[in-house]
Design a protein around this motif. Structure first.
Motif, PDB file in Angstrom:
ATOM      1  N   PHE A   1      -5.424  12.434   1.550  1.00 12.67           N
ATOM      2  CA  PHE A   1      -5.554  11.181   2.292  1.00 12.67           C
ATOM      3  C   PHE A   1      -6.143  10.052   1.449  1.00 12.67           C
ATOM      4  CE2 PHE A   1      -4.668  13.984   5.633  1.00 12.67           C
ATOM      5  CZ  PHE A   1      -4.501  13.316   6.827  1.00 12.67           C
ATOM      6  N   GLY A   2      -6.784  10.390   0.348  1.00 13.89           N
ATOM      7  CA  GLY A   2      -7.389   9.362  -0.482  1.00 13.89           C
ATOM      8  C   GLY A   2      -8.730   8.866   0.016  1.00 13.89           C
ATOM      9  N   PHE A   3      -9.372   9.615   0.927  1.00 15.70           N
ATOM     10  CA  PHE A   3     -10.684   9.224   1.438  1.00 15.70           C
ATOM     11  C   PHE A   3     -11.761   9.790   0.510  1.00 15.70           C
ATOM     12  CE2 PHE A   3      -8.529   9.471   5.821  1.00 15.70           C
ATOM     13  CZ  PHE A   3      -8.019   8.188   5.667  1.00 15.70           C
TER      14      PHE A   3
ATOM     15  N   GLY B   1       0.839  -1.197   0.000  1.00 13.48           N
ATOM     16  CA  GLY B   1       0.000   0.000   0.000  1.00 13.48           C
ATOM     17  C   GLY B   1       0.866   1.236   0.000  1.00 13.48           C
ATOM     18  N   LEU B   2       0.287   2.321  -0.439  1.00 13.40           N
ATOM     19  CA  LEU B   2       1.018   3.568  -0.516  1.00 13.40           C
ATOM     20  C   LEU B   2       1.192   4.151   0.886  1.00 13.40           C
ATOM     21  CD1 LEU B   2       2.225   5.872  -2.222  1.00 13.40           C
ATOM     22  CD2 LEU B   2      -0.057   6.880  -2.328  1.00 13.40           C
ATOM     23  N   LYS B   3       2.422   4.364   1.288  1.00  6.78           N
ATOM     24  CA  LYS B   3       2.700   4.977   2.576  1.00  6.78           C
ATOM     25  C   LYS B   3       2.561   6.489   2.450  1.00  6.78           C
ATOM     26  CE  LYS B   3       3.846   1.536   5.379  1.00  6.78           C
ATOM     27  NZ  LYS B   3       3.194   1.325   6.684  1.00  6.78           N
ATOM     28  N   ARG B   4       1.716   7.067   3.242  1.00  2.00           N
ATOM     29  CA  ARG B   4       1.499   8.502   3.188  1.00  2.00           C
ATOM     30  C   ARG B   4       1.997   9.142   4.488  1.00  2.00           C
ATOM     31  NH1 ARG B   4      -2.582  10.052  -0.585  1.00  2.00           N
ATOM     32  NH2 ARG B   4      -3.520   8.269  -1.647  1.00  2.00           N
TER      33      ARG B   4
ATOM     34  N   LEU C   1     -12.888  18.846   3.204  1.00  3.72           N
ATOM     35  CA  LEU C   1     -13.332  17.614   2.552  1.00  3.72           C
ATOM     36  C   LEU C   1     -12.527  17.321   1.290  1.00  3.72           C
ATOM     37  CD1 LEU C   1     -17.209  17.904   2.983  1.00  3.72           C
ATOM     38  CD2 LEU C   1     -15.608  16.507   4.292  1.00  3.72           C
ATOM     39  N   GLU C   2     -12.241  18.351   0.500  1.00  2.00           N
ATOM     40  CA  GLU C   2     -11.441  18.123  -0.702  1.00  2.00           C
ATOM     41  C   GLU C   2     -10.012  17.731  -0.338  1.00  2.00           C
ATOM     42  OE1 GLU C   2     -10.437  17.754  -4.700  1.00  2.00           O
ATOM     43  OE2 GLU C   2     -12.365  17.772  -3.646  1.00  2.00           O
ATOM     44  N   GLY C   3      -9.487  18.315   0.751  1.00  2.00           N
ATOM     45  CA  GLY C   3      -8.149  17.940   1.207  1.00  2.00           C
ATOM     46  C   GLY C   3      -8.082  16.492   1.654  1.00  2.00           C
TER      47      GLY C   3
END
Length: 446
Positions: free
Chosen positions: A180-182, A143-146, A173-175
């Motif tokens: 975060f990819g949510f 998985g991508l480590k953020r 919300l856009e951030g």
């Protein structure tokens, strides 16, 4: 500790996805094995086990303080054996309250709210941690480590750059989506007068659910607001999902005067983070995902920081909205259509219908009806937050009325419904009204 393992290495084992197993023995050495629904890490040398129904386990621990605990990593099925010694029992405090909220939220998902109450937490000292060899190789999930700290800082900067509720909510919300990819989330505002949370921001849902509400104390979202603490579920396949299914039809809205709360029918993970400013709960940030264990401990910390930043920014924007920018003359535009716009205001619940479509109710409905009535009587199309607050006929709540976000809710609801009535932001503390047609407003008799 054996093999240099520490409790922090076992983070995914404490998500409650795969039940843990505890083995105890009585004074004569007779063993007993039980499954545990909740195991929590207290610090780097202690764990806490929920004590709800396991009378035999609890009795054994009082006779023989030694126990063995089997934990399973839900990401890769790696197993770990912990040797424990009983330390003490918790019946109150921050950790007890946190676990209690988790259990209450899980119970509500299966229709057992108020039944599976946490009685106490048994805290154990961890003597050793042993990785159990597996016949198949286990590996860390790809998985991508953020970097959550950097991502949270970017979102906080974006929120701080905004001065109005629209920009603050969209920036958050856009951030969360880009950094975060949510992909699915809601922002809900607390309405203390109705003891409900009302959706004022949404991403990933169609329809958006703007204006939908949920009682405080109900489910994951309500639990976070009632307890003032983050609530997280990491495997929804074990419990029935809370919330209304997404519905495209507006027929139910017209009949029930209720906007369905949006949600993912196949969600596996959910998290609800309270928005707190100056010690006051102002709302809840809710996110969900189709992935199990979608929200890590780092996510919890980052989301808590973002939620508090948003809460402070929204509170400040509410105060700034009283500082109305210099007024400019706004002329009432002639109707762009010869069509008659029929509006009905039901005063018993302040619900408003436009051309037969349900729009909103409560304080927001009362605000819309008032603006439309003034337009019909005098042609007025510009309103200020200060003037609205001074209008005694509106019967607004006290200084915590959240007028700015109520107007935002109303504006976005009208836009989503694509109705011939719109609201526009003319500047700080100023709002404009546009009606595409000839208004016909009627009020029912209370």
């Amino acid at each position: 500790m054996c093999n240099k393992l520490i409790l922090a290495d076992l983070e995914a084992c404490f998500e409650g996805v795969i039940p843990s197993i505890i083995s105890t023995a009585d004074a004569d050495g007779l063993p007993n094995i039980s499954y545990l629904s909740h195991v929590a890490m207290v610090d780097d040398r202690h764990v806490a086990l929920s004590n709800q129904f396991f009378a035999k386990t609890a009795a054994n621990i009082r006779l023989n303080p030694h126990a063995m605990l089997l934990l399973v990593d839900a990401r890769n099925s790696a197993q770990f054996r912990l040797q424990l010694v009983f330390a003490h029992t918790l019946e109150a405090g921050p950790l007890f309250k946190h676990i209690s909220l988790q259990i209450d939220a899980s119970s509500a998902q299966v229709g057992m709210a108020g039944i599976m109450k946490l009685r106490n937490l048994d805290v154990f000292r961890v003597v050793s941690i042993e990785a159990i060899p597996s016949q198949v190789e286990t590996a860390e999930p790809l998985g991508l480590k953020r970097n959550r700290l950097i991502a949270a800082a970017k979102i906080a900067d974006a929120i701080a750059a905004e001065a109005d509720a629209d920009g603050i909510i969209d920036a958050m919300l856009e951030g969360l989506r880009t950094e975060f990819g949510f992909e699915h989330g809601l922002l809900l505002q607390l309405d203390e007068g109705r003891n409900q949370l009302i959706t004022i921001g949404s991403i990933g849902y169609a329809p958006s659910g703007i204006g939908s509400d949920i009682p405080v104390d109900e489910g994951v979202i309500g639990g976070a607001a009632a307890g003032g603490r983050l609530v997280k579920l990491s495997d929804m396949s074990r419990i029935r999902r809370f919330g209304a299914a997404v519905r495209d039809s507006s027929a139910d809205e017209n009949r029930t005067r209720a906007i369905p709360l949006p949600g993912m029918p196949d969600a596996m993970s959910q998290i609800a983070v309270p928005l707190i400013a100056a010690g006051t709960i102002r709302g809840v940030l809710f996110l969900e995902s189709r992935d199990r264990i979608a929200f890590t401990g780092e996510d919890e910390a980052a989301l808590s920081v973002i939620a508090r930043q948003a809460a402070m920014a929204l509170a400040l924007s509410e105060k700034l909205s009283l500082e109305t920018e210099p007024e400019q003359l706004v002329r009432a535009e002639l109707p762009t259509s010869e069509k008659t716009v029929h509006v009905v205001h039901h005063r018993f619940d302040d619900s408003v219908f436009v051309d037969g479509d349900y729009v909103i109710k409560g304080v927001a409905g009362r605000l819309l009806a008032s603006m439309l009535e003034q337009y019909q009587e005098s042609g007025r199309v510009e309103f200020t937050n200060r003037q609205i607050r001074l209008d005694a006929a509106l019967k607004l709540p006290d200084f915590k009325d959240n007028l700015e976000t109520r107007l935002l809710l109303l504006r976005r609801r009208l836009e989503e419904k694509r109705l011939p009535i719109r609201l526009s932001r003319l500047g700080r503390g100023r709002i404009g009204l546009l009606i595409e047609g000839a208004l016909r407003l009627s009020k029912d008799v209370v």
